[in-house]
Design a protein around this motif. Structure first.
Motif, PDB file in Angstrom:
ATOM      1  N   VAL A 107       0.622  -1.755  -0.017  1.00 24.97           N
ATOM      2  CA  VAL A 107      -0.270  -0.228   0.025  1.00 24.97           C
ATOM      3  C   VAL A 107       1.057   1.192   0.082  1.00 24.97           C
ATOM      4  O   VAL A 107       1.928   1.037   0.923  1.00 24.97           O
ATOM      5  CB  VAL A 107      -1.051   0.011   0.997  1.00 24.97           C
ATOM      6  CG1 VAL A 107      -1.933  -0.791   1.209  1.00 24.97           C
ATOM      7  CG2 VAL A 107      -0.348  -0.004   3.100  1.00 24.97           C
ATOM      8  N   ASP A 108       0.872   2.326  -0.673  1.00 25.51           N
ATOM      9  CA  ASP A 108       1.076   3.247  -1.450  1.00 25.51           C
ATOM     10  C   ASP A 108       0.891   4.467   0.242  1.00 25.51           C
ATOM     11  O   ASP A 108       0.369   4.972  -0.359  1.00 25.51           O
ATOM     12  CB  ASP A 108       0.740   4.226  -2.363  1.00 25.51           C
ATOM     13  CG  ASP A 108       2.143   5.076  -2.915  1.00 25.51           C
ATOM     14  OD1 ASP A 108       3.135   4.686  -1.719  1.00 25.51           O
ATOM     15  OD2 ASP A 108       1.975   5.508  -3.573  1.00 25.51           O
ATOM     16  N   SER A 109       1.115   3.767   1.580  1.00 24.35           N
ATOM     17  CA  SER A 109       1.321   5.299   2.536  1.00 24.35           C
ATOM     18  C   SER A 109       2.177   5.542   3.037  1.00 24.35           C
ATOM     19  O   SER A 109       1.965   6.445   3.986  1.00 24.35           O
ATOM     20  CB  SER A 109       0.672   3.850   3.330  1.00 24.35           C
ATOM     21  OG  SER A 109       1.736   2.926   3.864  1.00 24.35           O
ATOM     22  N   GLU A 165      -4.411   4.152  -1.738  1.00 27.71           N
ATOM     23  CA  GLU A 165      -4.683   2.853  -2.909  1.00 27.71           C
ATOM     24  C   GLU A 165      -3.684   2.116  -3.045  1.00 27.71           C
ATOM     25  O   GLU A 165      -2.380   2.590  -2.370  1.00 27.71           O
ATOM     26  CB  GLU A 165      -3.630   3.712  -4.215  1.00 27.71           C
ATOM     27  CG  GLU A 165      -4.542   5.436  -4.242  1.00 27.71           C
ATOM     28  CD  GLU A 165      -4.414   6.061  -6.360  1.00 27.71           C
ATOM     29  OE1 GLU A 165      -3.606   5.285  -6.358  1.00 27.71           O
ATOM     30  OE2 GLU A 165      -5.639   6.967  -6.172  1.00 27.71           O
ATOM     31  N   ALA A 166      -3.163   1.215  -3.289  1.00 29.71           N
ATOM     32  CA  ALA A 166      -2.515  -0.212  -3.112  1.00 29.71           C
ATOM     33  C   ALA A 166      -0.958   0.192  -4.188  1.00 29.71           C
ATOM     34  O   ALA A 166      -1.878   1.591  -5.204  1.00 29.71           O
ATOM     35  CB  ALA A 166      -3.089  -1.161  -4.509  1.00 29.71           C
ATOM     36  N   VAL A 173      -6.700  -1.663   7.581  1.00 28.41           N
ATOM     37  CA  VAL A 173      -6.948  -0.508   7.564  1.00 28.41           C
ATOM     38  C   VAL A 173      -6.816  -0.237   5.690  1.00 28.41           C
ATOM     39  O   VAL A 173      -7.570  -0.553   4.891  1.00 28.41           O
ATOM     40  CB  VAL A 173      -7.081   0.379   8.311  1.00 28.41           C
ATOM     41  CG1 VAL A 173      -7.821   1.675   7.988  1.00 28.41           C
ATOM     42  CG2 VAL A 173      -7.976   0.395   9.358  1.00 28.41           C
ATOM     43  N   GLY A 174      -5.757  -0.566   6.245  1.00 29.12           N
ATOM     44  CA  GLY A 174      -4.979  -0.419   4.866  1.00 29.12           C
ATOM     45  C   GLY A 174      -5.781  -1.227   3.292  1.00 29.12           C
ATOM     46  O   GLY A 174      -5.506  -0.602   2.478  1.00 29.12           O
ATOM     47  N   GLY A 202      -8.531  -2.672  -0.908  1.00 27.33           N
ATOM     48  CA  GLY A 202      -8.888  -3.967  -1.618  1.00 27.33           C
ATOM     49  C   GLY A 202      -8.171  -5.095  -1.984  1.00 27.33           C
ATOM     50  O   GLY A 202      -8.511  -6.142  -2.466  1.00 27.33           O
ATOM     51  N   LEU A 203      -7.421  -4.386  -1.017  1.00 21.98           N
ATOM     52  CA  LEU A 203      -6.056  -5.677  -1.108  1.00 21.98           C
ATOM     53  C   LEU A 203      -6.283  -6.643   0.341  1.00 21.98           C
ATOM     54  O   LEU A 203      -5.672  -8.424   0.194  1.00 21.98           O
ATOM     55  CB  LEU A 203      -4.878  -5.179  -1.236  1.00 21.98           C
ATOM     56  CG  LEU A 203      -4.046  -4.402  -1.429  1.00 21.98           C
ATOM     57  CD1 LEU A 203      -2.626  -3.857  -1.467  1.00 21.98           C
ATOM     58  CD2 LEU A 203      -3.740  -5.555  -3.011  1.00 21.98           C
TER      59      LEU A 203
END
Length: 214
Positions: A15-17, A86-87, A118-119, A124-125
């Motif tokens: 995830v692009d966190s 977003e993923a 949460v991520g 959607g992962l």
């Protein structure tokens, strides 16, 4: 494929966190009287469990963060995740190919189980990861750069460390993988290659990863 288990870091790999959480962390620490830039946060805390924030602030200032720091920080991060997260581009294609090739995979993250969930739910992962292949620094005594988390994941998945490969984007994560006796590929999308020194190999786009694993 050369490996029997692919171990993914979560933040910045699945995830692009990292831009979201480090922007929030830098701002919150600054609010609390500990001036921290976004670049400082990436350098000092990227890839680390939350206890590292407490440890470094204590070492540098002799002060303790508020008792509700973790709760307040995570509340800010989770709210931002719901709006923005977003993923990582291309990661679903990698996961699909691993499933098609019958190669086991898991996630081993410095983040809490709640943060991981949460991520994944937001992006959607969650359909790609079950409870039995999600591992957190909460599960072990020491987070990255100690090898404990990766060794725990390998043991739970039933694969010898030398047959595992780790996918990481942080200096602490690369160090942890090497200490665990695992190959590790450094994802350089937002981390300069030199900060991932010692990795088995490097890639800048997720589409390049499968070629490295074969």
């Amino acid at each position: 494929m050369r490996y029997e288990l692919v171990v993914f870091d979560n933040d910045g790999v699945l995830v692009d966190s990292e831009p979201i959480s480090n922007t929030i962390l830098a701002g919150y620490l600054t609010e609390l009287g500990h001036p921290t830039s976004y670049e400082d946060s990436l350098r000092d805390y990227m890839g680390a469990a939350i206890h590292r924030v407490h440890d470094l602030i204590g070492e540098r200032t002799g002060e303790r963060l508020p008792a509700d720091f973790d709760e307040a920080f995570h509340a800010r991060v989770f709210a931002a995740f719901e709006r923005e997260l977003e993923a990582v581009a291309g990661v679903r294609d990698v996961l699909k190919q691993l499933v098609d090739d019958d190669i086991p995979y898991c996630v081993a993250s410095s983040g809490s189980h709640e943060r991981i969930r949460v991520g994944h739910r937001t992006t959607g992962l969650d359909s790609w990861f079950r409870d039995e292949n999600i591992f957190s620094a909460e599960d072990v005594g020491r987070g990255k750069p100690a090898p404990d988390l990766f060794l725990h994941a390998a043991a739970r998945m039933g694969v010898a460390p030398e047959r595992c490969v780790v996918v990481e984007d942080s200096r602490l994560g690369v160090q942890a993988a090497l200490a665990a006796g695992m190959d590790v590929y450094g994802f350089t999308a937002m981390t300069p290659r030199e900060r991932l020194a010692g990795a088995t190999g490097y890639f800048a786009e997720m589409g390049e990863l499968l070629g490295l694993l074969r």
